[in-house]
Motif scaffolding. Sequence first.
Motif, PDB file in Angstrom:
ATOM      1  N   ARG A 151       8.206   2.841   8.458  1.00 39.27           N
ATOM      2  CA  ARG A 151       6.922   3.477   8.161  1.00 39.27           C
ATOM      3  C   ARG A 151       5.947   3.427   9.344  1.00 39.27           C
ATOM      4  O   ARG A 151       4.842   2.901   9.267  1.00 39.27           O
ATOM      5  N   ASP A 246       1.460   4.336   5.054  1.00 41.69           N
ATOM      6  CA  ASP A 246       1.594   3.611   3.799  1.00 41.69           C
ATOM      7  C   ASP A 246       2.816   4.130   3.036  1.00 41.69           C
ATOM      8  O   ASP A 246       3.616   4.915   3.566  1.00 41.69           O
ATOM      9  N   LYS A 247       2.965   3.690   1.773  1.00 39.61           N
ATOM     10  CA  LYS A 247       4.138   4.072   0.988  1.00 39.61           C
ATOM     11  C   LYS A 247       4.195   5.568   0.729  1.00 39.61           C
ATOM     12  O   LYS A 247       5.270   6.120   0.495  1.00 39.61           O
ATOM     13  N   ASP A 248       3.050   6.251   0.756  1.00 37.35           N
ATOM     14  CA  ASP A 248       3.006   7.691   0.527  1.00 37.35           C
ATOM     15  C   ASP A 248       3.128   8.488   1.819  1.00 37.35           C
ATOM     16  O   ASP A 248       2.882   9.697   1.833  1.00 37.35           O
ATOM     17  N   ARG A 249       3.465   7.818   2.916  1.00 38.74           N
ATOM     18  CA  ARG A 249       3.621   8.455   4.218  1.00 38.74           C
ATOM     19  C   ARG A 249       2.308   9.037   4.726  1.00 38.74           C
ATOM     20  O   ARG A 249       2.269  10.085   5.383  1.00 38.74           O
TER      21      ARG A 249
END
Length: 644
Positions: A151, A246-249
């Motif tokens: 990431r 983050d986790k949502d790119r």
Amino acid sequence: MIDFERGRFWPRALALLIDFVVAAAILQLIAFVLFPLTGGRAQFVSGVAPSCSAVNAIPKGPSLPADYAVGWITDCRYGFFGMTSARILTVTRIPQNEATASARTNIVRLLDAEGKPFNAPTLDSLVLPFLFALRFWFDRGRGTLGRRICRVRLSGVIEAQSPLPIGAAARRYAAQALPLVPLVIWSLLQRVMTGEQAVASLSGSALLAMPGASLLMAVPIAVYAIVCRRDAWYDRWAMTRVLRLDKDRTLIPSPASALPAVRAEAALTHPPALPEPRTGNYFVRHWRGELSLPVSYWANGVVLSAVIGMASGALVVAFTIYGEEQPVPWLIALQTSCLVISLLAIWQVVGVWRAATRYKRSGRSFWGGAAKAAVALAALQLAYGWVFVVGPQIVDTYEMATGDVAFGPHEFNLLADGRMLEFYGGITFGLAKEFESLLDENKGVTTVRLASVGGRIREAQRMSDIVKRRGLATYVVEECLSACTVVFLGGKERFLLDGASLGFHQPSFRGMTASDRKIAIAEEEARLRTFGLSRSFVERVNSASPDDMWYPEQDELVREKVVTWIVPTQPSNSTASTSSVADTVPVAPRAPSVFPTPGAALSGSGAGPAVIPVELIKRLAPPMTAPKATPEPKAETATAGESK
């Protein structure tokens, strides 16, 4: 203006590792296809554990130096599931006149599918260029596999365009590759011009440091910037940056930014604000614990220790190659390097400890406590090294520089009308030069009589080389122990008076670690095998601890070709004394019809060890005066890589 969090050190390092593995795996697969198609001319060595087997002879093709004493030969195949990506022939040599593991040299040659040596670059040299190409291509889109897993995203400074502008990506990777250019050129020259794929030697390590100097300077600077969450020097030059997702790119705004997260594809970024001015010397600020914990631990601790360690290693290499005949400069260099390393370690430990204390006060206790535990272990390791390794080695180097009085005096005497040179006493530093000068002055010497409890193994190996080069015989009338046996084995003919003894044990020196002991034993076993001794005998020799001694039986010494002739002390039909026999020059019989031949003695066949009739010895050389008493064995002291 919106600023975003930079990619952290460990995610970026892990992403680089993943991309490197991917690049190597692709080249490995290519090699599996090309190896059979090219008859083994296209090979990729790295990445797969080899399957090795010992071979008895070197294939036709490799040219070895005239003095290259082969220790062992291995043929290794790299691959799995029946597929082969490389085939390597390794010829290992451990010179008899060296006593440290670093003296081992390897000549490694590529073998084609038919087992014939050839010289060509391997696909391994393409790993770095291929890695740069993969990153250049994929970073213009969604990123490489490693960056996507960890990431992080490579973005432009002014505009985070998708794809990344070609010019920015090209400038970035060109800047990264620039410090590698001298190292790549040197590696290609080593492989193409010398015809050797690898040379594990002291000189190779020293010369490698010169083209790698640019890399050693560029990497710590870049690591320091990444640890501090700033753009590295190549990113500043290319107007790029590595940002955290983050986790949502989506990009993560820095704490100073009040704006919400923005999609990576549409984000506009600006150069970061200048950091607040800081006062005080950098080294002083580390000592006070004013630097951040990551900087103190990773940059000033781990990275700086690696750089200083390589520099110290280069210094040791230089003095091992050029300074072994000059113990005083050797001692000064050893003490200076140890002092510098110790002061550096104290500076590192104190600074990291204080930075960890400040870090724990902020409420984050785990990493602060982990850093303190790590530096505490490092401090204990430093203290242990000083007490049990460095200190003893400095003491022994000092003893060597001051004349090796611990080994006791030695003396040379001419016997048997100048045909025998007697040596007894300790084998001390500089003895080989004295020994050779005496032989130059006395051309009639044919036999060297030995009586010694050992000493410096390097000096013993030099004396052994002198004996072997001049074709002299060696003779023991009482005892020859430890390093003395090295000199004895150099004789063209090796005589042992009946009742005399040879003593063997493991090599040892002060400050020897467990790994040092394993390496020294392996080296000693390889050296003994060059004299034609069997593996079982060599293993038995090195099974005796340095505080013990193994005395083989005379029958076994003859059978193992350690001794070529046993000289009787008292014939049944003669009144000759033991001392008169000992002072004569033993001569191997030349009449097979009357005396046993050397072949029979060495083969161990017949009723027992071959002996030389005393009547023949008395006719060949008149009895001399009684020899000087051999000094009582003394407890050995040792020097790193120098004694046994």
